[in-house]
Design an enzyme around this catalytic site. Structure first.
Site, PDB file in Angstrom:
ATOM      1  N   ASP A  43       0.823  -1.212   0.000  1.00 43.04           N
ATOM      2  CA  ASP A  43       0.000   0.000   0.000  1.00 43.04           C
ATOM      3  C   ASP A  43       0.855   1.258   0.000  1.00 43.04           C
ATOM      4  O   ASP A  43       1.951   1.272   0.579  1.00 43.04           O
ATOM      5  CB  ASP A  43      -0.899   0.033   1.245  1.00 43.04           C
ATOM      6  CG  ASP A  43      -2.008  -1.007   1.193  1.00 43.04           C
ATOM      7  OD1 ASP A  43      -2.250  -1.563   0.112  1.00 43.04           O
ATOM      8  OD2 ASP A  43      -2.623  -1.255   2.248  1.00 43.04           O
ATOM      9  N   TYR A  71       5.764  -8.308   8.655  1.00 45.92           N
ATOM     10  CA  TYR A  71       5.444  -6.889   8.800  1.00 45.92           C
ATOM     11  C   TYR A  71       5.637  -6.428  10.241  1.00 45.92           C
ATOM     12  O   TYR A  71       5.318  -7.165  11.183  1.00 45.92           O
ATOM     13  CB  TYR A  71       3.979  -6.616   8.440  1.00 45.92           C
ATOM     14  CG  TYR A  71       3.600  -6.886   7.011  1.00 45.92           C
ATOM     15  CD1 TYR A  71       3.678  -5.884   6.040  1.00 45.92           C
ATOM     16  CD2 TYR A  71       3.145  -8.142   6.615  1.00 45.92           C
ATOM     17  CE1 TYR A  71       3.315  -6.126   4.728  1.00 45.92           C
ATOM     18  CE2 TYR A  71       2.786  -8.399   5.304  1.00 45.92           C
ATOM     19  CZ  TYR A  71       2.877  -7.383   4.370  1.00 45.92           C
ATOM     20  OH  TYR A  71       2.523  -7.621   3.063  1.00 45.92           O
ATOM     21  N   ARG A 180      -4.249  -4.608   8.209  1.00 43.90           N
ATOM     22  CA  ARG A 180      -5.245  -3.661   8.734  1.00 43.90           C
ATOM     23  C   ARG A 180      -6.398  -4.401   9.409  1.00 43.90           C
ATOM     24  O   ARG A 180      -6.902  -3.977  10.452  1.00 43.90           O
ATOM     25  CB  ARG A 180      -5.763  -2.775   7.603  1.00 43.90           C
ATOM     26  CG  ARG A 180      -4.767  -1.734   7.119  1.00 43.90           C
ATOM     27  CD  ARG A 180      -5.306  -0.961   5.925  1.00 43.90           C
ATOM     28  NE  ARG A 180      -5.381  -1.791   4.736  1.00 43.90           N
ATOM     29  CZ  ARG A 180      -6.224  -1.579   3.720  1.00 43.90           C
ATOM     30  NH1 ARG A 180      -7.087  -0.577   3.772  1.00 43.90           N
ATOM     31  NH2 ARG A 180      -6.211  -2.363   2.661  1.00 43.90           N
TER      32      ARG A 180
END
Length: 298
Positions: A43, A71, A180
């Protein structure tokens, strides 16, 4: 140019823009038209490892998309946004702030095979249209849960004491996992709401930040910097697969796409290399035969 550029993608740059930047730099370096692709969308609001394949390495982009990723991400508690990140309108608030112990207590719920509902603001297609396009038009977007795997999930060592306004976690996840959504669900599990304020990919398949270069260093290549400073060979994307040394006869057959018989290799996936150690193909060994999965024209 057959290999990889591992970009430490900055915040604000889209993956497609990064591919465009590599194409531009290759032209500036006098390399002409080079086939370029990326190994997993990142993103614009995220930073970190973005593998960019050039030439014959683009044949490995599918493998890279399927690879697991690592991540680092920060959850800010108390506010949930429409996009579950730092952009978008606020859709929920909470006065509840968890402790580190409360967060760590729920992490096992999100480790291993889990069901996850992707964000409405995602690139998943619904009836042929991207979910984020529908969401931006104000349509109610119903996202279906999907099965993903979180291989590991842990809190950073600097979370602090008392009630937390935010926390940084590290997750090793399978393809298709939305960080997310993971952040949203962890916040809900501790009785609050939350959104991602920082997202950084530290590993994609075999590639880590140690191999990544900055956008400035990429641009320097277009101005004459040495190719060796930014470029990794094609086989750098194959280090998680065993190499198989091929005889000249076997290499010749496999380059022609023929099945080679008479080998004594254990069944499995290999990358075959010739006597000059050049990659010839991804190969599946089965019952004494070698079959081409993906050939390389090197």
């Amino acid at each position: 140019m057959n290999g990889w550029i591992i970009l430490d993608k900055p915040v604000g740059l889209g993956s497609t823009q990064a591919v465009g930047a590599v194409k531009r730099v290759c032209r500036e370096a006098g390399l002409g038209k080079v086939k370029v692709g990326h190994g997993g969308t990142l993103d614009p609001l995220a930073s970190g490892v973005l593998p960019i394949a050039l030439g014959e390495a683009t044949k490995l982009c599918g493998r890279m998309l399927d690879a697991s990723k690592v991540y680092d991400f920060t959850i800010a508690f108390g506010t949930e946004t429409a996009g579950l990140d730092a952009e978008g309108e606020v859709v929920a608030t909470s006065d509840i702030r968890p402790t580190l112990a409360e967060v760590e207590a729920v992490l096992p719920r999100f480790t291993g095979p889990i069901e996850q509902v992707p964000p409405a603001y995602s690139a998943i297609k619904i009836d042929g249209e991207r979910a984020y396009d529908r969401a931006r038009k104000g349509e109610a977007v119903e996202m279906k849960a999907r099965a993903v795997t979180v291989h590991s999930l842990r809190a950073g060592g600097d979370a602090g004491e008392g009630r937390l306004e935010s926390i940084t976690l590290t997750a090793h996840v399978s393809k298709g996992t939305y960080i997310r959504s993971l952040a949203r669900d962890i916040a809900h599990a501790v009785g609050s709401v939350g959104h991602v304020t920082m997202l950084r990919r530290t590993k994609a398949g075999p590639f880590t930040l140690e191999a990544a270069i900055s956008l400035d260093k990429l641009n320097a290549f277009g101005q004459g910097a040495a190719q060796s400073e930014i470029f990794l060979p094609l086989e750098a994307g194959l280090v998680d697969i065993p190499a198989l040394n091929l005889s000249p006869e076997a290499a010749g057959a496999i380059r022609q796409g023929r099945v080679w018989t008479g080998g004594s290799t254990d069944d499995g996936l290999y990358w075959g290399r010739d006597s000059d150690l050049r990659p010839v193909a991804l190969i599946e060994a089965l019952a004494g035969t070698l079959k081409v999965v993906r050939g390389f024209n090197l």
